[in-house]
Design an enzyme around this catalytic site. Structure first.
Site, short mmCIF file in Angstrom:
data_model
loop_
_atom_site.label_atom_id
_atom_site.label_comp_id
_atom_site.label_asym_id
_atom_site.label_seq_id
_atom_site.Cartn_x
_atom_site.Cartn_y
_atom_site.Cartn_z
CB CYS A 71 -10.46 -17.84 -24.04
SG CYS A 71 -9.66 -17.61 -22.42
CB CYS A 85 -8.88 -21.38 -20.34
SG CYS A 85 -10.59 -21.16 -20.87
CB CYS A 95 -7.07 -17.13 -19.87
SG CYS A 95 -8.51 -17.85 -19.04
CE LYS A 140 -14.25 -15.29 -17.92
NZ LYS A 140 -13.49 -15.98 -19.00
NE ARG A 149 -13.09 -21.83 -14.29
CZ ARG A 149 -12.73 -21.00 -13.33
NH1 ARG A 149 -12.48 -21.47 -12.11
NH2 ARG A 149 -12.60 -19.70 -13.56
NE ARG A 164 -8.89 -20.00 -15.93
CZ ARG A 164 -9.73 -20.93 -16.36
NH1 ARG A 164 -11.02 -20.78 -16.19
NH2 ARG A 164 -9.27 -22.00 -16.98
CD GLU A 178 -10.47 -4.16 -16.67
OE1 GLU A 178 -10.31 -4.19 -17.90
OE2 GLU A 178 -9.55 -4.44 -15.87
CE LYS A 221 -18.43 -16.54 -18.36
NZ LYS A 221 -17.43 -17.20 -19.22
CB SER A 231 -21.92 -23.49 -16.33
OG SER A 231 -20.82 -23.03 -15.54
CE1 TYR A 285 -23.72 -23.27 -21.71
CE2 TYR A 285 -24.06 -21.91 -19.77
CZ TYR A 285 -23.21 -22.46 -20.71
OH TYR A 285 -21.86 -22.20 -20.66
#
Length: 328
Positions: free
Chosen positions: A119, A121, A129, A195, A205, A217, A233, A248, A274, A313
């Site tokens: 990406c 970004c 992006c 996404k 971010r 976005r 998609e 996501k 996150s 994570y």
């Protein structure tokens, strides 16, 4: 004869419960997202993601070894460059931060499977992006060239898989063509096909320094009101050559995992992002929830919905819980 229908006795014994369990997980299905940044001697905690760190290349090995020790062999790199510009040139630079991390990881940890986020970004001065048109919108077609260039540079540096997360139209086909032309026919693509424009990305971010300098976005990420669009998609990306489809975020979008599982025959990944991590950590720190049990339950819910691969994570913790028999 008493023909009364009685409940089946499959719930009482723990061994039996595990024997007939419908959903099972393995550490090989986990991917750990890792942030790498320029500099040396760096291991700095991310304030909005307690327990997660940004690593310089010389210190990322500490985390990679810790993951290997519990059986997690796959990581996804996110780069934090020193220099940003309008064209995001650090994304495809030969000596870019992700490229350096890949080369080091390949040397020191040849048994790890290295995936890269593709990406712009984190590398653009405006935080979007892709490259911008004069009206402030992302120029889709010009961005495709740079994404393909980035993917090839990652493959040259040692990436085993690339994962475009930009949500530009046609980027899977562009990346596949570029990889094949450069001789990387066996480098697969895991597409962030579904996404959504989500508030769950906030801590990321902050971690990656990738918040847009203006606007949002929503013009290229998906509207979270839509599910049929997500199916469209996913099918388009499979047609373009995606080997794995990602949904996501994970937690609030498991319905999309289940729907896409029904209409495609490629593996499905979901990304526990996150914001999900931060909510669990905050709730646990306040004593409102049992962190270990919530980690296990949210992970199983993703696999139960149909995902084959789980980016999280909490990958190291989940792998430990699998070894301890607390999940699996």
């Amino acid at each position: 004869m008493d023909m009364t229908i009685r409940p089946r006795r499959l719930r009482g014994n723990e061994i039996l419960r595990k024997m007939v369990r419908e959903t099972r997980v393995d550490a090989s299905s986990l991917i750990y997202p890792i942030f790498v940044k320029e500099g040396t001697g760096i291991r700095e905690e991310i304030p909005t993601m307690p327990g997660q760190y940004r690593y310089s290349v010389d210190r990322m090995g500490e985390k990679l070894q810790s993951l290997l020790d519990v059986g997690v062999k796959s990581v996804m790199f996110f780069g934090i460059p020193d220099h940003k510009d309008e064209a995001g040139s650090g994304a495809y630079a030969k000596d870019g931060i992700v490229q350096k991390a890949l080369r080091q990881a390949k040397r020191d940890f040849p048994g790890m499977y290295l995936i890269t986020d593709v990406c712009m970004c984190e590398y653009t001065s405006h935080g979007h992006c892709g490259v911008l048109c004069g009206d402030g919108y992302v120029d889709n077609d010009r961005t495709l060239e740079l994404l393909a260039k980035t993917a090839v540079s990652h493959a040259k540096a040692g990436a085993d898989m690339v994962a475009p997360s930009d949500m530009m139209d046609g980027r899977v086909a562009a990346i596949r063509a570029a990889l094949d032309e450069a001789g990387y026919l066996n480098v697969p693509i895991m597409s962030y096909a579904v996404k959504y424009a989500s508030a769950f990305y906030g801590p990321f971010r902050d971690a990656a320094g990738s918040a847009p300098a203006f606007g949002d976005r929503k013009s290229y990420q998906m509207d979270y009101h839509n599910s049929r669009e997500g199916i469209k998609e996913a099918l388009l990306d499979v047609e373009e050559g995606a080997d794995i489809i990602m949904v996501k975020p994970a937690m609030s979008y498991l319905d999309m995992v289940a729907k896409i599982k029904e209409v495609t025959d490629v593996p499905i990944a979901s990304y526990s992002v996150s914001g999900e991590y931060a909510m669990i950590k905050a709730g646990a720190q306040l004593g409102y929830i049992d962190e270990e049990k919530i980690i296990c339950e949210t992970a199983i819910s993703a696999f139960r919905a149909g995902c084959d691969i789980y980016l999280t994570y909490f990958a190291e913790e989940i792998a430990k819980y699998i070894r301890e028999g607390k999940i699996g």
